[in-house]
Design an enzyme around this catalytic site. Sequence first.
Site, PDB file in Angstrom:
ATOM      1  N   LEU A   1       0.815  -1.218   0.000  1.00 57.65           N
ATOM      2  CA  LEU A   1       0.000   0.000   0.000  1.00 57.65           C
ATOM      3  C   LEU A   1       0.847   1.267   0.000  1.00 57.65           C
ATOM      4  O   LEU A   1       0.322   2.372  -0.132  1.00 57.65           O
ATOM      5  CB  LEU A   1      -0.921   0.005   1.227  1.00 57.65           C
ATOM      6  CG  LEU A   1      -1.907  -1.157   1.309  1.00 57.65           C
ATOM      7  CD1 LEU A   1      -2.811  -0.997   2.530  1.00 57.65           C
ATOM      8  CD2 LEU A   1      -2.745  -1.253   0.038  1.00 57.65           C
ATOM      9  N   THR A   2       2.165   1.114   0.142  1.00 58.16           N
ATOM     10  CA  THR A   2       3.020   2.303   0.170  1.00 58.16           C
ATOM     11  C   THR A   2       3.015   3.053  -1.173  1.00 58.16           C
ATOM     12  O   THR A   2       2.890   4.289  -1.168  1.00 58.16           O
ATOM     13  CB  THR A   2       4.438   1.925   0.638  1.00 58.16           C
ATOM     14  OG1 THR A   2       4.347   1.577   2.036  1.00 58.16           O
ATOM     15  CG2 THR A   2       5.418   3.065   0.500  1.00 58.16           C
TER      16      THR A   2
ATOM     17  N   LYS B   1      17.119  -4.566   3.523  1.00 59.22           N
ATOM     18  CA  LYS B   1      17.379  -3.350   4.311  1.00 59.22           C
ATOM     19  C   LYS B   1      18.800  -3.270   4.864  1.00 59.22           C
ATOM     20  O   LYS B   1      19.309  -2.181   5.093  1.00 59.22           O
ATOM     21  CB  LYS B   1      16.363  -3.226   5.458  1.00 59.22           C
ATOM     22  CG  LYS B   1      14.976  -2.820   4.979  1.00 59.22           C
ATOM     23  CD  LYS B   1      14.004  -2.699   6.134  1.00 59.22           C
ATOM     24  CE  LYS B   1      12.606  -2.401   5.597  1.00 59.22           C
ATOM     25  NZ  LYS B   1      11.590  -2.337   6.635  1.00 59.22           N
TER      26      LYS B   1
ATOM     27  N   ASP C   1      11.473   3.743   9.091  1.00 62.05           N
ATOM     28  CA  ASP C   1      10.686   2.805   9.917  1.00 62.05           C
ATOM     29  C   ASP C   1      10.759   3.252  11.376  1.00 62.05           C
ATOM     30  O   ASP C   1       9.748   3.321  12.065  1.00 62.05           O
ATOM     31  CB  ASP C   1      11.243   1.382   9.811  1.00 62.05           C
ATOM     32  CG  ASP C   1      10.982   0.760   8.458  1.00 62.05           C
ATOM     33  OD1 ASP C   1       9.927   1.037   7.869  1.00 62.05           O
ATOM     34  OD2 ASP C   1      11.848  -0.005   7.978  1.00 62.05           O
TER      35      ASP C   1
ATOM     36  N   ALA D   1      12.065  -9.559  17.573  1.00 60.72           N
ATOM     37  CA  ALA D   1      13.342  -8.841  17.447  1.00 60.72           C
ATOM     38  C   ALA D   1      13.880  -8.962  16.018  1.00 60.72           C
ATOM     39  O   ALA D   1      15.085  -8.993  15.799  1.00 60.72           O
ATOM     40  CB  ALA D   1      14.355  -9.409  18.444  1.00 60.72           C
ATOM     41  N   GLY D   2      12.964  -9.030  15.029  1.00 52.46           N
ATOM     42  CA  GLY D   2      13.393  -9.093  13.635  1.00 52.46           C
ATOM     43  C   GLY D   2      13.573  -7.690  13.067  1.00 52.46           C
ATOM     44  O   GLY D   2      13.935  -6.757  13.798  1.00 52.46           O
ATOM     45  N   GLY D   3      13.325  -7.550  11.769  1.00 47.45           N
ATOM     46  CA  GLY D   3      13.548  -6.259  11.106  1.00 47.45           C
ATOM     47  C   GLY D   3      12.694  -5.142  11.686  1.00 47.45           C
ATOM     48  O   GLY D   3      13.204  -4.082  12.082  1.00 47.45           O
ATOM     49  N   ALA D   4      11.390  -5.361  11.758  1.00 51.24           N
ATOM     50  CA  ALA D   4      10.505  -4.324  12.304  1.00 51.24           C
ATOM     51  C   ALA D   4      10.819  -4.101  13.779  1.00 51.24           C
ATOM     52  O   ALA D   4      10.847  -2.968  14.266  1.00 51.24           O
ATOM     53  CB  ALA D   4       9.045  -4.733  12.125  1.00 51.24           C
TER      54      ALA D   4
ATOM     55  N   TYR E   1      -0.520  -4.438  10.280  1.00 54.55           N
ATOM     56  CA  TYR E   1      -1.555  -3.534   9.736  1.00 54.55           C
ATOM     57  C   TYR E   1      -2.470  -4.224   8.730  1.00 54.55           C
ATOM     58  O   TYR E   1      -3.344  -3.574   8.145  1.00 54.55           O
ATOM     59  CB  TYR E   1      -0.917  -2.288   9.123  1.00 54.55           C
ATOM     60  CG  TYR E   1       0.030  -2.558   7.984  1.00 54.55           C
ATOM     61  CD1 TYR E   1       1.372  -2.813   8.235  1.00 54.55           C
ATOM     62  CD2 TYR E   1      -0.415  -2.552   6.666  1.00 54.55           C
ATOM     63  CE1 TYR E   1       2.251  -3.066   7.201  1.00 54.55           C
ATOM     64  CE2 TYR E   1       0.457  -2.793   5.632  1.00 54.55           C
ATOM     65  CZ  TYR E   1       1.782  -3.056   5.903  1.00 54.55           C
ATOM     66  OH  TYR E   1       2.650  -3.311   4.870  1.00 54.55           O
TER      67      TYR E   1
END
Length: 290
Positions: A21-22, A76, A112, A137-140, A232
């Site tokens: 959706l970005t 990333k 982010d 504790a991953g990327g997000a 989300y």
Amino acid sequence: MSTITESLLVGLIGDGITASLTPPMHEREAAACGLHYLYRPVDLAVNGRSAADVGDLLRYGRDLGFNAFNITHPCKQLVLEHLDEVSEDAARLGAVNTVLIQDGRFIGHNTDYSGFATALAQGLPDAALDAVVQLGAGGAGAAVAYALLKAGTRELTLIDLDPERTRERAAALAALFPDAVVRPGSREDLAPALSSADGFVQATPVGMHSHPGLPLDPELLRPETWVADVIYRPVRTQLVDAAEARGCRVLDGGHMAVGQAVDAFRLISGVEPDAARMRAHFLELVNSGR
Ligand SMILES: NC(=O)C1=CN([C@@H]2O[C@H](COP(=O)(O)OP(=O)(O)OC[C@H]3O[C@@H](n4cnc5c(N)ncnc54)[C@H](O)[C@@H]3O)[C@@H](O)[C@H]2O)C=CC1
Ligand SMILES: O=C1C[C@@](O)(C(=O)O)C[C@@H](O)[C@@H]1O
């Protein structure tokens, strides 16, 4: 026809991101701001590319006249070695999700963490941040934990199913924020840590349409503990519903999704976006099943 200074051409590089959706969030906001702005997904899966191709894709993009890229999973970290300049926070965090192309140079940022920080400050104003428990504790999770510590969290309990990842991430964050205590924990630590926590952040995939469910027993949440989810899709996760039913103040994952887009849009265009309009458009997209 337009030149690189007369319009903006932007892409999102990542795996399986065609339905993100970005791109529509940026394009709609740009239209409202009177900008000529095209934003295309550059999906590794669709193009038969691997994450290691991110540097080549950036260089092709530069040669083809792109102004910027968002970068997502699984690129990333990999993108860092291809950049000419990296913002201080992105370098400390070790991850970049926005690359500006200026005078042929690649400049990396991380929206982010900043998007979550703004979302938290605006969505839960006056929330106490001293002691927070975070699942994932991953990327997000790395970006959210960085944002919390930067915003003043003094005691962060980090819990992931992968004990090695938990320990490594906690140690990396503790080194960046020596005045804070970053404690690696296991699921057994959830109940004691939550008994005195100001906030709880859920940064695992649990709760997504594809991973439905609750990441913890909601009985563990005291009404005075605020709760933030990064999921989300759906915006209203089972956790969001359960936490609200317990009387907790809640920040849904849509706030971070919009926050990262708001900050990236500002960096890319130099124009201040209307964050409330972007959130309204985001909810419209989600509710229409996009
Ligand atoms: N709102 C937003 O703007 C964003 C939301 N996300 C969402 O965040 C979620 C996580 O994404 P990433 O961090 O990139 O994934 P990731 O795969 O890098 O990390 C997920 C972590 O959660 C851990 N985990 C899974 N189940 C767990 C459980 N029950 N308890 C404790 N730990 C558990 C895994 O071991 C892994 O370390 C995804 O659903 C993604 O859609 C991601 C980026 C931005
Ligand atoms: O990780 C994410 C999510 C995202 O990839 C998306 O598809 O909305 C957009 C990226 O800018 C952000 O860093």
